[in-house]
Enzyme design. Structure first.
Site, mmCIF file in Angstrom:
data_model
loop_
_atom_site.group_PDB
_atom_site.id
_atom_site.type_symbol
_atom_site.label_atom_id
_atom_site.label_comp_id
_atom_site.label_asym_id
_atom_site.label_seq_id
_atom_site.Cartn_x
_atom_site.Cartn_y
_atom_site.Cartn_z
ATOM 1 N N HIS A 1 -36.755 -34.133 -22.156
ATOM 2 C CA HIS A 1 -37.727 -33.308 -21.558
ATOM 3 C C HIS A 1 -38.012 -32.447 -22.693
ATOM 4 C CE1 HIS A 1 -36.872 -33.770 -17.317
ATOM 5 N NE2 HIS A 1 -35.721 -34.247 -17.598
ATOM 6 N N GLU B 1 -40.516 -30.235 -22.737
ATOM 7 C CA GLU B 1 -40.753 -28.733 -21.982
ATOM 8 C C GLU B 1 -39.767 -28.009 -22.170
ATOM 9 O OE1 GLU B 1 -39.715 -31.592 -18.402
ATOM 10 O OE2 GLU B 1 -41.038 -31.749 -20.431
ATOM 11 N N CYS C 1 -39.299 -38.605 -19.197
ATOM 12 C CA CYS C 1 -38.162 -38.700 -17.937
ATOM 13 C C CYS C 1 -38.147 -39.794 -17.124
ATOM 14 C CB CYS C 1 -37.655 -37.420 -17.471
ATOM 15 S SG CYS C 1 -35.942 -37.646 -16.831
#
Length: 215
Positions: free
Chosen positions: A193, A195, A87
């Site tokens: 992202h 995650e 990011c």
């Protein structure tokens, strides 16, 4: 196996840590140490380094400079050892960012530009979008082309040469086609992202860790 998450007060480091711990287990590295750290020597010596980022580019770059980790990041990339920007961490690798008129680390020549208002789409882009793979990469193993990843950003990465840049590994369409993943040799960067992207995000992180053990 030591995995370093760079801590410069500008990232969602806890969620990245949890995802990397899970990814390490999936990759068969149950004994891996996933550490959030601002220790320069640890960052230099770790098997894999993840450089997250969240928030305004100017503030993030200011935090990086104030922690004196900017040169450590550049040294790590130049060392030939595995490095992944995520990011805003990816955006900081560019030459310049329009947001706050911010000079970047210049690892990747190019600009980070604001999405055009004329696109008719909401800015920031928040949510799932497709990632089209345009160049082979260790990160794509068992990640289907066109997979959906989770994005949160108002600015997009535009390396010199745009989507045709030799650095560009994947593109995404949000009013404009933009580089959503890039890399060269030992380093990679992704705008989305992992995650927050469910199984495909964990797979990407697992791929990065497997790659790190081969270097």
């Amino acid at each position: 196996m030591k995995i370093a998450i760079i801590d410069y007060n500008s990232g969602n480091v806890r969620s990245v840590q949890r995802a990397l711990q899970r990814a390490a287990q999936l990759a068969g590295f149950e004994d891996a140490a996933v550490d959030i750290t601002s220790d320069a020597n640890y960052i230099r010596e770790a098997a894999a380094v993840v450089f997250p980022g969240q928030g305004a580019a100017g503030q993030c770059m200011g935090n990086l400079l104030s922690t004196h980790l900017d040169n450590v990041v550049k040294e790590r990339v130049a060392s030939g050892r595995p490095f992944l920007g995520v990011c805003v961490g990816f955006q900081l690798m560019f030459t310049h960012m329009e947001e706050n008129d911010t000079a970047g680390l210049n690892v990747l020549p190019g600009e980070v530009r604001r999405f055009p208002e004329a696109s008719g789409l909401k800015i920031p882009q928040i949510g799932w979008n497709q990632v089209q793979q345009v160049r082979p990469s260790p990160l794509w193993e068992n990640v289907p082309d066109g997979s959906y990843f989770y994005f949160v950003h108002s600015y997009y990465c535009d390396p010199n040469g745009g989507v045709n840049s030799p650095y560009t590994m994947a593109i995404t369409d949000y009013g404009v086609n933009f580089c959503s993943a890039a890399g060269q040799d030992n380093w990679f960067g992704v705008q989305f992202h992992p995650e927050k992207s469910g199984p495909v995000g964990l797979q990407l992180y697992s791929n990065f860790l497997r790659y790190a053990t081969q270097c």
